[in-house]
Motif scaffolding. Structure first.
Motif, PDB file in Angstrom:
ATOM      1  N   UNK A  67       5.158   0.088  11.024  1.00 44.70           N
ATOM      2  CA  UNK A  67       5.448  -1.196  10.387  1.00 44.70           C
ATOM      3  C   UNK A  67       6.319  -1.010   9.144  1.00 44.70           C
ATOM      4  N   UNK A  68       5.962  -0.019   8.334  1.00 42.76           N
ATOM      5  CA  UNK A  68       6.698   0.200   7.090  1.00 42.76           C
ATOM      6  C   UNK A  68       8.122   0.654   7.364  1.00 42.76           C
ATOM      7  N   UNK A  99      -6.555   7.152   2.572  1.00 43.06           N
ATOM      8  CA  UNK A  99      -7.412   6.314   1.728  1.00 43.06           C
ATOM      9  C   UNK A  99      -6.613   5.153   1.128  1.00 43.06           C
ATOM     10  N   UNK A 100      -5.446   5.462   0.582  1.00 47.01           N
ATOM     11  CA  UNK A 100      -4.636   4.420  -0.070  1.00 47.01           C
ATOM     12  C   UNK A 100      -4.106   3.393   0.928  1.00 47.01           C
ATOM     13  N   UNK A 106       5.163  12.706  -2.661  1.00 45.75           N
ATOM     14  CA  UNK A 106       4.700  13.751  -1.745  1.00 45.75           C
ATOM     15  C   UNK A 106       3.771  13.171  -0.684  1.00 45.75           C
ATOM     16  N   UNK A 107       2.911  12.233  -1.077  1.00 46.88           N
ATOM     17  CA  UNK A 107       2.018  11.605  -0.102  1.00 46.88           C
ATOM     18  C   UNK A 107       2.826  10.849   0.955  1.00 46.88           C
ATOM     19  N   UNK A 162       0.833  -1.209   0.000  1.00 53.86           N
ATOM     20  CA  UNK A 162       0.000   0.000   0.000  1.00 53.86           C
ATOM     21  C   UNK A 162       0.863   1.253   0.000  1.00 53.86           C
ATOM     22  N   UNK A 163       1.937   1.213   0.801  1.00 49.52           N
ATOM     23  CA  UNK A 163       2.832   2.375   0.863  1.00 49.52           C
ATOM     24  C   UNK A 163       3.440   2.655  -0.513  1.00 49.52           C
ATOM     25  N   UNK A 164       3.685   1.573  -1.280  1.00 49.86           N
ATOM     26  CA  UNK A 164       4.260   1.737  -2.612  1.00 49.86           C
ATOM     27  C   UNK A 164       3.329   2.413  -3.601  1.00 49.86           C
TER      28      UNK A 164
END
Length: 214
Positions: A208-209, A192-193, A155-156, A148-150
């Motif tokens: 976690x990331x 949201x992402x 900028x996000x 999801x982080x990817x």
């Protein structure tokens, strides 16, 4: 025609690996584990296990401390070095306190002295399997968070990491040289992402990331 049977979820079925040069002990443990519905693979030496391509299934390794090619503690250390993460249960007929302490410090779930009770062995391997399942769940969560982080834009990601570090929107705007409204837009998109319902959830996900990337 009757309803088709659903396929077994074999990836969830635990496998126990028994490494012991005593054929009678290997057979006895196989019979014990089979009696409670657990799959078992046996090996007469450490090198036999190391030469095997492991399937990606939960389980544990039962290791005799006295093996023909290396002792169980050396084998345990080699497993750690090669990245085999399956929990270990040590067994021995020649155990002492120092070996027990060393095995436990390296992460062994239990250390059983022969002759042991069947129930003690079953309790040990079930605890080990439970530990392995929990590890896999955590790793799965981390992998999902990374995916999801990817999907976030650069900028996000910046906004997410600054916000979850405790900075207010105004501070993030000043750090990045953008407007506060733009920060709010990127923050909302990141939530949201990442499928985060609250800021607290987003903080946990960021932990976690970043822990995995460190």
């Amino acid at each position: 025609m009757g309803a088709l049977a659903m396929p077994l979820q074999t990836n969830d079925r635990a496998v126990l690996h028994v490494v012991d040069d005593d054929a009678s002990m290997r057979d006895a443990l196989r019979d014990l584990f089979d009696s409670v519905g657990l799959d078992t693979q046996t090996y007469a030496a450490a090198r036999d296990f190391l030469a095997t391509s492991l399937t990606d299934k939960p389980g544990c390794i039962v290791i005799d401390i006295r093996l023909p090619d290396m002792n169980g503690l050396e084998f345990q250390a080699q497993l750690i070095q090669t990245g085999v993460l399956l929990p270990v249960v040590m067994i021995t007929g020649h155990g002492d306190i120092s070996m027990s302490v060393r095995a436990m410090k390296r992460g062994a779930v239990d250390f059983l002295t022969k002759p042991f009770h069947d129930q003690d062995m079953l309790d040990a391997v079930m605890a080990a399997i439970d530990r392995d399942r929990r590890r896999r769940t955590v790793n799965g969560d981390i992998s999902q968070m990374q995916q999801r982080f990817g999907t976030l834009s650069p900028r996000e990601r910046q906004v997410m990491l600054l916000v979850t570090a405790g900075k207010m929107n105004k501070q993030v705007a000043g750090d990045l040289g953008i407007s506060e409204i733009t920060v709010k837009i990127h923050r909302g998109a990141a939530m949201r992402k990442m499928n985060a319902r609250t800021l607290a959830e987003l903080v946990r996900m960021a932990d976690l990331v970043t822990a995995k990337r460190a």
